[in-house]
Write an enzyme that holds these catalytic residues in place. Sequence first.
Site, short mmCIF file in Angstrom:
data_model
loop_
_atom_site.label_atom_id
_atom_site.label_comp_id
_atom_site.label_asym_id
_atom_site.label_seq_id
_atom_site.Cartn_x
_atom_site.Cartn_y
_atom_site.Cartn_z
N ASN A 87 -2.46 -16.13 9.44
CA ASN A 87 -3.27 -17.06 8.65
C ASN A 87 -2.84 -18.49 8.89
OD1 ASN A 87 -4.40 -14.76 7.71
ND2 ASN A 87 -3.35 -14.78 5.73
N VAL A 88 -3.81 -19.38 8.86
CA VAL A 88 -3.51 -20.80 9.05
C VAL A 88 -3.46 -21.53 7.71
CG1 VAL A 88 -4.40 -20.82 11.41
CG2 VAL A 88 -5.95 -21.37 9.53
N HIS A 104 -0.71 -18.41 14.43
CA HIS A 104 -1.94 -19.07 14.88
C HIS A 104 -2.06 -20.52 14.41
CE1 HIS A 104 -3.84 -14.80 15.39
NE2 HIS A 104 -2.97 -15.10 16.32
N GLY A 175 -3.72 -6.74 5.28
CA GLY A 175 -4.96 -7.49 5.47
C GLY A 175 -5.21 -8.01 6.88
N THR A 176 -4.88 -7.20 7.87
CA THR A 176 -5.28 -7.58 9.23
C THR A 176 -5.89 -6.37 9.92
OG1 THR A 176 -4.56 -8.25 11.44
CG2 THR A 176 -2.86 -7.29 10.02
N SER A 177 -6.98 -6.60 10.66
CA SER A 177 -7.64 -5.50 11.36
C SER A 177 -6.91 -5.16 12.67
CB SER A 177 -9.10 -5.87 11.65
OG SER A 177 -9.15 -7.00 12.51
N1 APR Z 1 -6.68 -7.23 0.56
C1 APR Z 1 -6.13 -6.81 1.72
N2 APR Z 1 -6.84 -6.67 2.86
C2 APR Z 1 -8.16 -6.95 2.83
C3 APR Z 1 -8.81 -7.36 1.65
C4 APR Z 1 -8.02 -7.51 0.46
N3 APR Z 1 -8.55 -7.89 -0.71
N4 APR Z 1 -10.13 -7.55 1.94
C5 APR Z 1 -10.29 -7.25 3.25
N5 APR Z 1 -9.11 -6.88 3.80
C6 APR Z 1 -8.81 -6.47 5.18
C7 APR Z 1 -9.98 -5.92 6.00
O1 APR Z 1 -10.20 -4.54 5.70
C8 APR Z 1 -9.48 -6.13 7.42
O2 APR Z 1 -8.69 -5.02 7.86
O3 APR Z 1 -8.39 -7.61 5.90
C9 APR Z 1 -8.59 -7.38 7.29
C10 APR Z 1 -9.17 -8.63 7.90
O4 APR Z 1 -9.34 -8.49 9.29
P1 APR Z 1 -9.90 -9.69 10.20
O5 APR Z 1 -11.09 -10.32 9.54
O6 APR Z 1 -10.07 -9.16 11.57
O7 APR Z 1 -8.72 -10.80 10.14
P2 APR Z 1 -7.37 -10.88 10.97
O8 APR Z 1 -6.90 -9.53 11.37
O9 APR Z 1 -6.45 -11.74 10.19
O10 APR Z 1 -7.83 -11.68 12.25
C11 APR Z 1 -6.87 -11.99 13.21
O11 APR Z 1 -8.45 -13.24 14.48
O12 APR Z 1 -10.23 -14.66 14.59
C12 APR Z 1 -8.87 -14.57 14.70
O13 APR Z 1 -7.31 -16.27 14.58
C13 APR Z 1 -8.10 -15.47 13.76
O14 APR Z 1 -5.96 -15.05 12.72
C14 APR Z 1 -7.25 -14.50 12.98
C15 APR Z 1 -7.18 -13.30 13.89
#
Ligand code: APR
Length: 233
Positions: A87-88, A104, A175-177
Site C-alpha cells: 500500500n502507498v 510500492h 488483504g492482497t490478491s
Molecule cells: N479486509 C481484508 N481483505 C480484503 C477486504 C477487507 N475488508 N476487502 C477485500 N479484501 C481483499 C480482496 O479479497 C483481495 O484479495 O483484498 C485483496 C485486494 O487485492 P487487490 O485489489 O489485487 O490489491 P493488492 O493485492 O494490494 O494489489 C497489489 O497491485 O495494482 C497494483 O500497485 C498496486 O499495490 C497494488 C498491487
Amino acid sequence: MKNLIILTGAGMSVESGLSTFRGSGGMWGKYPVEQVATIEGYYDNPELVINFYNDLRKQLLTVNPNHGHKVIAELEKYFNVTVITQNVDNLHERGGSSNVIHLHGELTKVTSSKDPNNPRYIETLATDDYDVKMGDNSADGSQKRPFIVWFGEAVPMIDEAIEWVRKADIFVVIGTSLNVYPAAGLLNYLPPRVPIYVIDPNELPIKGSDYHFIQNGASKGMDELMKILLDKN
Ligand code: APR
C-alpha cells in the site's frame, strides 16, 4: 521475541474507506492502469498522472487507520513485527506501526523524474502542500513526480523485504490478491515450516503444511489472529 512478518495489500485499508485495485469497485475498473500506474503512462501524460496522485494524496487526509491497523501495531508488545506493505497510504504508520517497508512507494512523498530512487531527491510533502504542479522541480532540475513504484519499474525495497521474510518465525498475509510480483514471490523465501496465516474475505491459492485461512475482513480477522497468536506463543 519472535519475528512476526506481515504482508499487506489494498484489502488492509478497505475498512478505512480506500478501494482495492482488482474485483468489483476496484481502482483498475475506474482508471486505466496503463495510464496512471505505468512508467510509459507517466511519460505520455505527466500532468494527468501527477493530478491523479494529487487526488489520491488528498484522499489520505479524509481517512483514518482502522482497527486492523491498530491491532497490528499492538502486536509489537509481543513480537518483533515487520510490516511489508504494497500500500502507498500511510495508515500503518498512523496506526502506530514502527517498522513498515513500502514496496510500492509512498503517496506522501515525491521524487525526481530523472533519478527517482536517489534518496537525495525523495522528500515528504507537508500536509498543506499536497498539490504537486507541473513545473515544480526536484533539486536536479527535473519535474517532481510521485514516489510511487509503477509497473515497469524496479522495486528497490524488495531486497530488504526478502531479508525479513527469510528471518520470519510467523508470516501473515492480509488483504492482497497476490497477483503482483515481486511482492507475491516473497512467500518463496519463507523458511520451511513457518506458520502462515491469511486474512481475507476471499480464499487465496496458497498451500503449506502450517497454513491457516481466516476468512474475514482485516479488523475482525486481526482480532481473531491476535487471540490465536497469544494462545500459541
Ligand atoms: N479486509 C481484508 N481483505 C480484503 C477486504 C477487507 N475488508 N476487502 C477485500 N479484501 C481483499 C480482496 O479479497 C483481495 O484479495 O483484498 C485483496 C485486494 O487485492 P487487490 O485489489 O489485487 O490489491 P493488492 O493485492 O494490494 O494489489 C497489489 O497491485 O495494482 C497494483 O500497485 C498496486 O499495490 C497494488 C498491487
